[in-house]
Write a protein that holds these residues in place. Structure first.
Motif, PDB file in Angstrom:
ATOM      1  N   PRO A 171      10.044 -80.341  98.823  1.00  0.00           N
ATOM      2  CA  PRO A 171      10.433 -81.614  99.451  1.00  0.00           C
ATOM      3  C   PRO A 171      10.152 -82.788  98.520  1.00  0.00           C
ATOM      4  CG  PRO A 171       9.261 -80.238 101.023  1.00  0.00           C
ATOM      5  CD  PRO A 171       9.131 -79.557  99.683  1.00  0.00           C
ATOM      6  N   HIS A 197      16.958 -90.578 101.362  1.00  0.00           N
ATOM      7  CA  HIS A 197      17.203 -90.361 102.784  1.00  0.00           C
ATOM      8  C   HIS A 197      18.370 -91.219 103.283  1.00  0.00           C
ATOM      9  CE1 HIS A 197      16.377 -89.462 106.979  1.00  0.00           C
ATOM     10  NE2 HIS A 197      16.368 -90.761 107.245  1.00  0.00           N
ATOM     11  N   CYS A 245      24.184 -81.836  93.178  1.00  0.00           N
ATOM     12  CA  CYS A 245      22.803 -81.372  93.333  1.00  0.00           C
ATOM     13  C   CYS A 245      22.622 -80.840  94.753  1.00  0.00           C
ATOM     14  CB  CYS A 245      21.825 -82.513  93.060  1.00  0.00           C
ATOM     15  SG  CYS A 245      20.101 -82.097  93.399  1.00  0.00           S
ATOM     16  N   LEU A 246      22.147 -79.597  94.895  1.00  0.00           N
ATOM     17  CA  LEU A 246      22.088 -78.911  96.182  1.00  0.00           C
ATOM     18  C   LEU A 246      20.740 -79.023  96.885  1.00  0.00           C
ATOM     19  CD1 LEU A 246      24.021 -75.666  95.219  1.00  0.00           C
ATOM     20  CD2 LEU A 246      24.925 -77.775  96.228  1.00  0.00           C
ATOM     21  N   HIS A 247      19.831 -79.834  96.360  1.00  0.00           N
ATOM     22  CA  HIS A 247      18.515 -79.990  96.989  1.00  0.00           C
ATOM     23  C   HIS A 247      18.666 -80.532  98.409  1.00  0.00           C
ATOM     24  CE1 HIS A 247      14.461 -81.506  97.775  1.00  0.00           C
ATOM     25  NE2 HIS A 247      14.045 -80.737  96.789  1.00  0.00           N
ATOM     26  N   PRO A 248      17.879 -80.036  99.372  1.00  0.00           N
ATOM     27  CA  PRO A 248      18.009 -80.482 100.755  1.00  0.00           C
ATOM     28  C   PRO A 248      17.808 -81.984 100.959  1.00  0.00           C
ATOM     29  CG  PRO A 248      16.700 -78.469 100.646  1.00  0.00           C
ATOM     30  CD  PRO A 248      16.924 -78.914  99.231  1.00  0.00           C
ATOM     31  N   ASP A 249      17.056 -82.646 100.079  1.00  0.00           N
ATOM     32  CA  ASP A 249      16.815 -84.078 100.227  1.00  0.00           C
ATOM     33  C   ASP A 249      17.869 -84.936  99.532  1.00  0.00           C
ATOM     34  OD1 ASP A 249      14.549 -83.925 101.840  1.00  0.00           O
ATOM     35  OD2 ASP A 249      13.227 -83.622 100.124  1.00  0.00           O
ATOM     36  N   ASN A 250      18.840 -84.307  98.917  1.00  0.00           N
ATOM     37  CA  ASN A 250      19.933 -85.044  98.277  1.00  0.00           C
ATOM     38  C   ASN A 250      21.140 -85.062  99.221  1.00  0.00           C
ATOM     39  OD1 ASN A 250      21.037 -86.342  95.782  1.00  0.00           O
ATOM     40  ND2 ASN A 250      22.480 -84.647  95.897  1.00  0.00           N
ATOM     41  N   ARG A 294      13.119 -76.536  95.371  1.00  0.00           N
ATOM     42  CA  ARG A 294      13.354 -76.833  96.775  1.00  0.00           C
ATOM     43  C   ARG A 294      12.134 -77.547  97.362  1.00  0.00           C
ATOM     44  NH1 ARG A 294      17.619 -76.418  95.440  1.00  0.00           N
ATOM     45  NH2 ARG A 294      19.337 -75.103  96.176  1.00  0.00           N
ATOM     46  N   LEU A 354      14.606 -82.619  92.305  1.00  0.00           N
ATOM     47  CA  LEU A 354      15.925 -82.355  92.884  1.00  0.00           C
ATOM     48  C   LEU A 354      16.746 -81.293  92.153  1.00  0.00           C
ATOM     49  CD1 LEU A 354      15.134 -84.745  94.640  1.00  0.00           C
ATOM     50  CD2 LEU A 354      17.467 -85.584  94.441  1.00  0.00           C
ATOM     51  N   ASP A 388      22.078 -90.682  95.128  1.00  0.00           N
ATOM     52  CA  ASP A 388      22.745 -89.427  95.505  1.00  0.00           C
ATOM     53  C   ASP A 388      23.240 -88.777  94.216  1.00  0.00           C
ATOM     54  OD1 ASP A 388      24.250 -87.369  96.581  1.00  0.00           O
ATOM     55  OD2 ASP A 388      25.253 -88.625  98.068  1.00  0.00           O
ATOM     56  N   GLY A 425      24.355 -85.333  98.685  1.00  0.00           N
ATOM     57  CA  GLY A 425      25.472 -84.494  98.261  1.00  0.00           C
ATOM     58  C   GLY A 425      26.841 -85.071  98.564  1.00  0.00           C
TER      59      GLY A 425
END
Length: 410
Positions: free
Chosen positions: A117, A322, A331-336, A115, A111, A327, A338
């Motif tokens: 997954p 998910h 953290c800017l990861h797409p799976d986090n 990037r 994370l 959380d 935010g």
């Protein structure tokens, strides 16, 4: 400590081994290797270009075996540090060179740093852990250190750090590993850190009863003091934190941390300064004297929420992010998700200002204190300002007019 030149890497390990401290060797890998850009790492090695770490995969096992010959032994283990979300080729290289200690985790090395997954990272780490566990069949006890207690380095309240460290440790155990270390990073309030490490130890004792484990503390991972004296004071506090909480190991930072990659001499000096501070730190705090502000309860609630999702812990971690049960702030990861936010109070204690869907008690959230950009920037430099001021005060009141002078592992 990671150098691209094998002779320099060997010199660094030897200097660490000979330091006036009990030390562990560290080989930190370069950024191309960490991110899986092995073609660029190969090209850089072939062209003699400067790298910011040791290119383990590109140099090949024979070179690294020569680096380690006469250096690595039972009294001086060597650990590879990398930062890779998908480290299969790194783990393969470890096995080929005879090394059996490294660090990371399926969440903590995905994370914040990539990037990739999260589901892909979990799968890769599942295979890597099993590969490492197979070293036991060769008469070697492999060791893996979680990075879960260091997520984002700062502004992540300690309940989540403790939970992630334990969850990654449990993931390692699920894949067959039996020697692990649980990480926690020094933050901005020593009393809060003492409570967090005490909570980490109690929870690990309960949830990892059949594993040999110890706690490793990382010296502060955020914006470092500008002055050598301030940086030294911060390091000394990290060493004392280890002693007071019964931690076994410290990841050391140097007085050069705010400016550049440290030299071998600076790393050794930091190790020896930390060892001296630890020697004068007294004894471990009695557990009954450590106050309880709710860190342990918060960490347990987060862990229980994840464990209730799936029997396979890797799949449970993916589902937890998910659903927002985990959380990571900022953290800017797409799976986090935010949706969580942390904030510092005037004493340097970390609190939640928003938790999204995480099962954090409402009493632990100050919903009227969501930090704006000015407060966030001030929080990021809180430790720098605090320790530089302390250093200036020490210099001012020193009878000689001299203050303190200004990662590897202790």
């Amino acid at each position: 400590m990671g150098m691209q030149d094998p002779l320099q890497m060997r010199a660094g390990l030897l200097a660490t081994k000979r330091a006036a401290a009990t030390t562990v060797g560290t080989i930190t890998l370069d950024s191309y290797t960490r991110t899986g850009d092995f073609a660029e790492a190969h090209r850089s090695v072939a062209a003699g270009l400067e790298l910011n770490g040791y290119p383990l995969v590109s140099l090949g096992p024979d070179v690294t075996r020569r680096v380690l010959r006469g250096v690595a032994d039972p009294s001086f283990p060597v650990q590879v540090r990398h930062g890779s979300a998908d480290p299969e080729r790194i783990f393969t290289a470890l096995a080929q060179t005879g090394l059996a200690a490294t660090e990371g985790g399926p969440v903590s090395y995905c994370l914040p740093y990539s990037r990739t997954p999260l589901r892909t990272a979990v799968g890769a780490w599942r295979r890597c852990c099993r590969m490492l566990a197979e070293r036991r069949e060769q008469g070697v006890e492999p060791h893996l250190e979680t990075f879960g207690g260091c997520l984002m380095g700062q502004l992540c309240p300690p309940g989540l750090l403790v939970a992630m460290s334990v969850l990654e440790g449990m993931f390692f155990r699920e894949q067959g590993l039996r020697s692990i270390s649980l990480s926690y990073t020094q933050q901005a309030n020593s009393r809060q850190d003492e409570e967090a490490v005490a909570a980490l130890r109690r929870i690990a004792s309960e949830l990892l009863p059949d594993v040999e484990w110890h706690v490793v503390v990382y010296a502060y991972m955020g914006v470092f003091p500008r002055t050598p004296a301030g940086a030294r004071l911060l390091l000394e506090d990290a060493a004392r934190l280890c002693v007071r909480t019964g931690a076994a190991r410290l990841i050391v930072k140097t007085t050069a941390e705010a400016y550049r990659i440290p030299t071998i001499a600076e790393n050794v000096r930091a190790l020896e300064q930390a060892a001296a501070a630890a020697a004068g730190a007294g004894c471990r705090l009695p557990e009954a004297t450590v106050p309880d502000t709710g860190i342990e309860a918060e960490a347990r609630a987060l862990i229980d929420a994840v464990l209730d999702l799936r029997t396979d812990l890797g799949d449970a971690l993916v589902d937890a992010f998910h659903k927002g049960y985990l959380d990571i702030p900022y953290c800017l990861h797409p799976d986090n998700g935010g949706r969580s936010r942390g904030r510092l109070d005037q004493d340097g204690r970390l609190h939640w200002s928003a938790v999204g869907s995480m099962p954090v008690p409402a009493s632990a959230v100050d919903r009227h204190a969501d930090p704006g950009s000015a407060e966030l920037l001030a929080a990021l430099s809180f430790v720098r300002r605090t320790y530089d001021r302390r250093a200036a005060a020490t210099l001012k009141h020193s009878p000689t007019g001299e203050g303190h002078q200004g990662g590897t592992q202790l």
